[in-house]
Design a protein around this motif. Sequence first.
Motif, PDB file in Angstrom:
ATOM      1  N   VAL A 382     -19.270 -10.118 -14.034  1.00  0.00           N
ATOM      2  CA  VAL A 382     -20.181 -10.377 -12.907  1.00  0.00           C
ATOM      3  C   VAL A 382     -19.552 -11.419 -12.001  1.00  0.00           C
ATOM      4  CG1 VAL A 382     -22.482 -11.193 -12.268  1.00  0.00           C
ATOM      5  CG2 VAL A 382     -22.157  -9.887 -14.386  1.00  0.00           C
ATOM      6  N   HIS A 383     -19.601 -11.161 -10.689  1.00  0.00           N
ATOM      7  CA  HIS A 383     -19.091 -12.171  -9.759  1.00  0.00           C
ATOM      8  C   HIS A 383     -19.825 -12.064  -8.426  1.00  0.00           C
ATOM      9  CE1 HIS A 383     -16.747  -8.515  -9.093  1.00  0.00           C
ATOM     10  NE2 HIS A 383     -16.500  -8.941  -7.869  1.00  0.00           N
ATOM     11  N   ALA A 384     -19.697 -13.088  -7.615  1.00  0.00           N
ATOM     12  CA  ALA A 384     -20.339 -13.088  -6.292  1.00  0.00           C
ATOM     13  C   ALA A 384     -19.352 -13.610  -5.270  1.00  0.00           C
ATOM     14  CB  ALA A 384     -21.590 -13.965  -6.324  1.00  0.00           C
ATOM     15  N   LEU A 385     -19.442 -13.023  -4.068  1.00  0.00           N
ATOM     16  CA  LEU A 385     -18.502 -13.369  -3.001  1.00  0.00           C
ATOM     17  C   LEU A 385     -19.256 -13.922  -1.816  1.00  0.00           C
ATOM     18  CD1 LEU A 385     -16.880  -9.944  -3.428  1.00  0.00           C
ATOM     19  CD2 LEU A 385     -15.465 -11.973  -3.587  1.00  0.00           C
ATOM     20  N   GLU A 386     -18.547 -14.713  -1.035  1.00  0.00           N
ATOM     21  CA  GLU A 386     -19.195 -15.308   0.130  1.00  0.00           C
ATOM     22  C   GLU A 386     -18.162 -15.524   1.227  1.00  0.00           C
ATOM     23  OE1 GLU A 386     -22.227 -18.970   1.064  1.00  0.00           O
ATOM     24  OE2 GLU A 386     -21.353 -18.782  -0.928  1.00  0.00           O
ATOM     25  N   GLY A 387     -18.589 -15.356   2.477  1.00  0.00           N
ATOM     26  CA  GLY A 387     -17.655 -15.570   3.584  1.00  0.00           C
ATOM     27  C   GLY A 387     -18.235 -15.079   4.890  1.00  0.00           C
ATOM     28  N   LYS A 388     -17.358 -14.484   5.696  1.00  0.00           N
ATOM     29  CA  LYS A 388     -17.772 -14.018   7.027  1.00  0.00           C
ATOM     30  C   LYS A 388     -17.449 -12.537   7.159  1.00  0.00           C
ATOM     31  CE  LYS A 388     -16.931 -18.391   9.493  1.00  0.00           C
ATOM     32  NZ  LYS A 388     -17.556 -19.139   8.410  1.00  0.00           N
ATOM     33  N   GLY A 389     -18.178 -11.882   8.049  1.00  0.00           N
ATOM     34  CA  GLY A 389     -17.892 -10.471   8.289  1.00  0.00           C
ATOM     35  C   GLY A 389     -17.673 -10.227   9.771  1.00  0.00           C
ATOM     36  N   LYS A 390     -16.840  -9.248  10.085  1.00  0.00           N
ATOM     37  CA  LYS A 390     -16.725  -8.876  11.497  1.00  0.00           C
ATOM     38  C   LYS A 390     -16.438  -7.389  11.633  1.00  0.00           C
ATOM     39  CE  LYS A 390     -11.947 -10.513  12.105  1.00  0.00           C
ATOM     40  NZ  LYS A 390     -11.622 -11.323  10.921  1.00  0.00           N
ATOM     41  N   VAL A 391     -16.932  -6.827  12.708  1.00  0.00           N
ATOM     42  CA  VAL A 391     -16.716  -5.409  13.006  1.00  0.00           C
ATOM     43  C   VAL A 391     -16.377  -5.294  14.476  1.00  0.00           C
ATOM     44  CG1 VAL A 391     -17.638  -3.086  12.637  1.00  0.00           C
ATOM     45  CG2 VAL A 391     -18.822  -5.035  11.663  1.00  0.00           C
ATOM     46  N   TRP A 392     -15.452  -4.417  14.806  1.00  0.00           N
ATOM     47  CA  TRP A 392     -15.266  -4.102  16.211  1.00  0.00           C
ATOM     48  C   TRP A 392     -15.186  -2.601  16.378  1.00  0.00           C
ATOM     49  CZ3 TRP A 392     -10.825  -1.511  17.650  1.00  0.00           C
ATOM     50  CH2 TRP A 392      -9.696  -1.619  16.799  1.00  0.00           C
ATOM     51  N   GLY A 393     -15.418  -2.151  17.573  1.00  0.00           N
ATOM     52  CA  GLY A 393     -15.410  -0.713  17.800  1.00  0.00           C
ATOM     53  C   GLY A 393     -15.105  -0.352  19.233  1.00  0.00           C
ATOM     54  N   LEU A 394     -14.697   0.890  19.415  1.00  0.00           N
ATOM     55  CA  LEU A 394     -14.452   1.447  20.748  1.00  0.00           C
ATOM     56  C   LEU A 394     -15.214   2.758  20.825  1.00  0.00           C
ATOM     57  CD1 LEU A 394     -10.577   0.975  20.900  1.00  0.00           C
ATOM     58  CD2 LEU A 394     -12.268  -0.291  22.239  1.00  0.00           C
ATOM     59  N   ASP A 395     -15.767   3.034  21.988  1.00  0.00           N
ATOM     60  CA  ASP A 395     -16.483   4.299  22.116  1.00  0.00           C
ATOM     61  C   ASP A 395     -16.251   4.900  23.487  1.00  0.00           C
ATOM     62  OD1 ASP A 395     -19.059   3.212  23.791  1.00  0.00           O
ATOM     63  OD2 ASP A 395     -18.510   1.807  22.191  1.00  0.00           O
ATOM     64  N   ALA A 396     -16.331   6.226  23.554  1.00  0.00           N
ATOM     65  CA  ALA A 396     -16.179   6.927  24.826  1.00  0.00           C
ATOM     66  C   ALA A 396     -17.081   8.149  24.827  1.00  0.00           C
ATOM     67  CB  ALA A 396     -14.729   7.351  25.039  1.00  0.00           C
ATOM     68  N   VAL A 397     -17.681   8.417  25.958  1.00  0.00           N
ATOM     69  CA  VAL A 397     -18.556   9.580  26.121  1.00  0.00           C
ATOM     70  C   VAL A 397     -18.166  10.284  27.411  1.00  0.00           C
ATOM     71  CG1 VAL A 397     -20.937  10.384  26.193  1.00  0.00           C
ATOM     72  CG2 VAL A 397     -20.421   8.129  25.286  1.00  0.00           C
ATOM     73  N   TYR A 398     -18.035  11.588  27.337  1.00  0.00           N
ATOM     74  CA  TYR A 398     -17.818  12.361  28.547  1.00  0.00           C
ATOM     75  C   TYR A 398     -18.843  13.489  28.563  1.00  0.00           C
ATOM     76  CZ  TYR A 398     -15.989  15.917  31.665  1.00  0.00           C
ATOM     77  OH  TYR A 398     -15.886  16.855  32.655  1.00  0.00           O
ATOM     78  N   ARG A 419     -14.140  -0.582  12.964  1.00  0.00           N
ATOM     79  CA  ARG A 419     -13.325  -1.228  11.938  1.00  0.00           C
ATOM     80  C   ARG A 419     -14.076  -2.459  11.430  1.00  0.00           C
ATOM     81  NH1 ARG A 419      -7.537  -0.865  11.313  1.00  0.00           N
ATOM     82  NH2 ARG A 419      -6.692  -2.592  10.105  1.00  0.00           N
ATOM     83  N   LEU A 420     -14.310  -2.470  10.132  1.00  0.00           N
ATOM     84  CA  LEU A 420     -15.100  -3.533   9.515  1.00  0.00           C
ATOM     85  C   LEU A 420     -14.202  -4.383   8.632  1.00  0.00           C
ATOM     86  CD1 LEU A 420     -18.037  -4.633   8.558  1.00  0.00           C
ATOM     87  CD2 LEU A 420     -17.760  -3.035   6.687  1.00  0.00           C
ATOM     88  N   ASN A 421     -14.368  -5.690   8.738  1.00  0.00           N
ATOM     89  CA  ASN A 421     -13.589  -6.598   7.898  1.00  0.00           C
ATOM     90  C   ASN A 421     -14.507  -7.669   7.315  1.00  0.00           C
ATOM     91  OD1 ASN A 421     -12.150  -9.534   8.080  1.00  0.00           O
ATOM     92  ND2 ASN A 421     -10.819  -8.004   7.126  1.00  0.00           N
ATOM     93  N   LYS A 422     -14.389  -7.877   5.997  1.00  0.00           N
ATOM     94  CA  LYS A 422     -15.139  -8.957   5.352  1.00  0.00           C
ATOM     95  C   LYS A 422     -14.116  -9.942   4.788  1.00  0.00           C
ATOM     96  CE  LYS A 422     -17.490  -6.077   2.707  1.00  0.00           C
ATOM     97  NZ  LYS A 422     -18.509  -5.422   1.836  1.00  0.00           N
ATOM     98  N   ASP A 423     -14.169 -11.142   5.285  1.00  0.00           N
ATOM     99  CA  ASP A 423     -13.210 -12.172   4.889  1.00  0.00           C
ATOM    100  C   ASP A 423     -13.956 -13.104   3.931  1.00  0.00           C
ATOM    101  OD1 ASP A 423     -11.328 -14.093   4.674  1.00  0.00           O
ATOM    102  OD2 ASP A 423     -11.400 -14.738   6.776  1.00  0.00           O
ATOM    103  N   LEU A 424     -13.819 -12.852   2.617  1.00  0.00           N
ATOM    104  CA  LEU A 424     -14.680 -13.531   1.635  1.00  0.00           C
ATOM    105  C   LEU A 424     -13.843 -14.334   0.622  1.00  0.00           C
ATOM    106  CD1 LEU A 424     -17.029 -10.490   0.838  1.00  0.00           C
ATOM    107  CD2 LEU A 424     -17.275 -12.159   2.669  1.00  0.00           C
ATOM    108  N   LYS A 425     -14.560 -15.194  -0.079  1.00  0.00           N
ATOM    109  CA  LYS A 425     -13.957 -15.930  -1.199  1.00  0.00           C
ATOM    110  C   LYS A 425     -14.863 -15.733  -2.413  1.00  0.00           C
ATOM    111  CE  LYS A 425     -11.247 -19.817   0.558  1.00  0.00           C
ATOM    112  NZ  LYS A 425     -11.204 -19.587   2.023  1.00  0.00           N
ATOM    113  N   ILE A 426     -14.271 -15.818  -3.584  1.00  0.00           N
ATOM    114  CA  ILE A 426     -15.090 -15.720  -4.792  1.00  0.00           C
ATOM    115  C   ILE A 426     -15.870 -17.020  -4.954  1.00  0.00           C
ATOM    116  CG2 ILE A 426     -15.057 -15.506  -7.313  1.00  0.00           C
ATOM    117  CD1 ILE A 426     -12.562 -13.706  -6.944  1.00  0.00           C
TER     118      ILE A 426
END
Lengths: 541, 293
Positions: A382-398, A419-426
């Motif tokens: 059992v373990h738990a993680l903690e930190g920050k998360g970030k997501v960025w994206g691009l979209d187009a509609v025609y 694109r999702l990134n979680k930058d965590l520490k145990i």
Amino acid sequence: MCISSLADVHNVTKLKSSTAGRAETTDAAFPAPPTRTPHSLQALSTLRKPANFKENFMQSRALLSRLPLIAALMLIGQPAIADDDLKALRAEIAQLKQAYEQRIAALEKRLKDAESTPAPVAAAAPAGKVSAGSDFNPQISLTLDGVYFRDNKKGGSVEMYEHIDGINHSHEHEGHDHGGLERGFNLRETELAFSATVSPHFDATAMMTVSSEGDVELEEAYFDTRSLPYGLKVRGGKFLSGIGYLNAQHPHQWDFVDQNLPYRTLLGDHGLLDTGLRLSWLPKTGNWYTQIGFELLQGKEQTFATSGEDTPTERADGNPLAATAAGELSSAKAGPRLTTLFMKFGPDLGNDHALQFGGWYARSNQHQEVHDHTGENPAALVHALEGKGKVWGLDAVYKYDAGGYGGKGDFKLIGEYLRLNKDLKIAFHENGALVGQKRDFTQDGIVLQGTYGFLPHWQAGVRYDATGLTKNDIHGPAGKIRDYGKSDRWTFALTRQIDHFSLLRLQASRADLWVEGEKEKVNQIFLQYQHSLGAHGAHSF
Amino acid sequence: MKRLLLFLAAFIALPVWALDVVATTSSMGMLARTVGGPQVSVTELAPPDRDAHMLQARPSMLRALRDAQLVVAVGAELEIGWLPAAIKGAANSAILPGRPGYFEAAAQVPLLDAGQAADRAQGDVHPAGNPHVSLDPLRMATIASALAERLAQLDPASAAAYRERAKHFAAAVEAKLPAWKRQAAGSGGAVLYHKDGIYLLHALGIPLHGTLEPVPGLAPTAAHLETLAGKLKDKGRKKGVIVHTPYQPPAGAEKLTSLTGWPIAVLPIDPPSGANADDYFALIDRWVAALSK
């Protein structure tokens, strides 16, 4: 337009409490209809709109029928009324009655005249009702949605889609999902939406879903400002974030039966839905449409923004925690913990073409996850993680508008990359030596979909979506720890728009999904119906 | 130097036009230009070659509405599928319904078919009334005078000019009306695809014998057309014309022609984009000529 009964009640109360002169009571019983100016007799003689005759006629009728009531009410609370007063009152009422009888006769005659000859167009414009909204206030709409469902996994494909390998896989979501399907007939969530203008300054919208079991979820409940200057708007409450293009769409606006893979695996079934504030701005940029939005959200139960998790005190398999356990999760930071920034641009390409592309970024300042797989695997720690998360994206509609009948020849193409990134520490681990170690999670996904109106009211759709497209891994201090595969899918849909308010859709999909480290070939077939009742809602781009 | 600055300041301070107007259809655009004259700059949102009721909101619409000081809409729910969303997205409080910057043509005149039951079993009905007022020159004259008042409210400096132009338009309609009526007097009536031409029929006293759509928004069915043809035969209607717009499919009209022998006329319900009053009158001329055959 009759005077509403509510107004009647209100006026009666007013009369009861009124000890002032009779003129006032008569006025109170004959309120001016809202949004229209009361016409004097003289004005009436120049009016030529049947609606107004009817209205005035009805009003007079209503008043006349209430004269005895008014008289009675005037007598209430005045027991010591003198006979002379009573006589005078009766005379006055008789006069009133006569005046109104005459007026009604005149109106009836005019009404007859107006109905027998086609109305000539009046020289003076009548103050007609603007119908920009509609007669429904609030505007209420209800969407019914049902599917017949089959797959090649004896119904197990639903579970497989729930557990596609990826960095959020172990992140258990509370609450419902859009896909608790079984083979055969399913009633999906019924959407109920209310929206109205609250005041000159605010609009408000509430949107809830009711599942076939009767679970009610408040999906969205927010206000929008109406009157801010400089192209500024503020939205507050619980709402779908403005990031991406598909995020803000409800299932009844989708071109396909189900949520796409990147949204589903990176943001959750609903996409990014949270509580907070949005400020959006439409700067003046010549012919270009530009929107810039900034959101402060609570960061509650998102795949990359979850707080308030408890440090584990026991194992799911019932055994006590190992003696080497160490560390703890910090307490929840004060919200808002999630900020987003999005931009959308659209050049003016004339009447046939519309193009919009956007980019966005979302960041949480706190994210916590607890991992306890001891139920399935007693050797797991059992373990738990903690930190920050970030997501960025691009979209187009025609969108191409062919101008044909029933959407024939219309074409729509949508593409999104996330694109999702979680930058965590145990923060806590049964093997206490690992506390403080870095864990870096990254996963991306893409959806490309197109629809084409090949016949009036018939639409063919194709979608390719993938999650873990180029990255789906976890890095520790010494490099890559896990690498999950890429899961992708092809979907084909055939939609028949039976009329403005109903559709039937047949959808088939073939997916290669990584589930528990195994590659699964999953096929699904849906036959869906949707019906929209109530207000004829307008859809944004 | 000072003089140069003054000259530049004057140059900058003199707007080319007073009002930025967005019209939803080319008919409304025509009216805004006719009444507004050089004081307005007009953008049209819906091109005349497609159904304004089925349009979708586009980013360029939001862009145009963002800067508009006045929106001239047809109303009566014609643009209900896209205009409210576009206005909402434009973040421009001046043009919200209920503000002086929002003008609805259908709200200025009595409407036909008003007060129908709000029952979707009857198809895509508009309880407010039939929104297609723009084909009635008389109603358009009334709307022009109401629009002049609205422009005057927004731009008092040119009030007299707006009123004058609206009067001029009304006078032009009055002058043309007798000839239209004379021409239409011998008409055997019409079958329309959708009730989008009824205001003109009504204004000229031309009977409407039915629509190709069984109910608004539903495509014509063979059964409905046969029933309609039967009715026309029973009533002894030998002469008449079947009318549909360029964006409505021709199959229904062709079928009815094969049953009745009536000619087909394909007519737009709006003038070309950027039309002036003469283009609008030319459109009415075309309709009257086709209906009088």
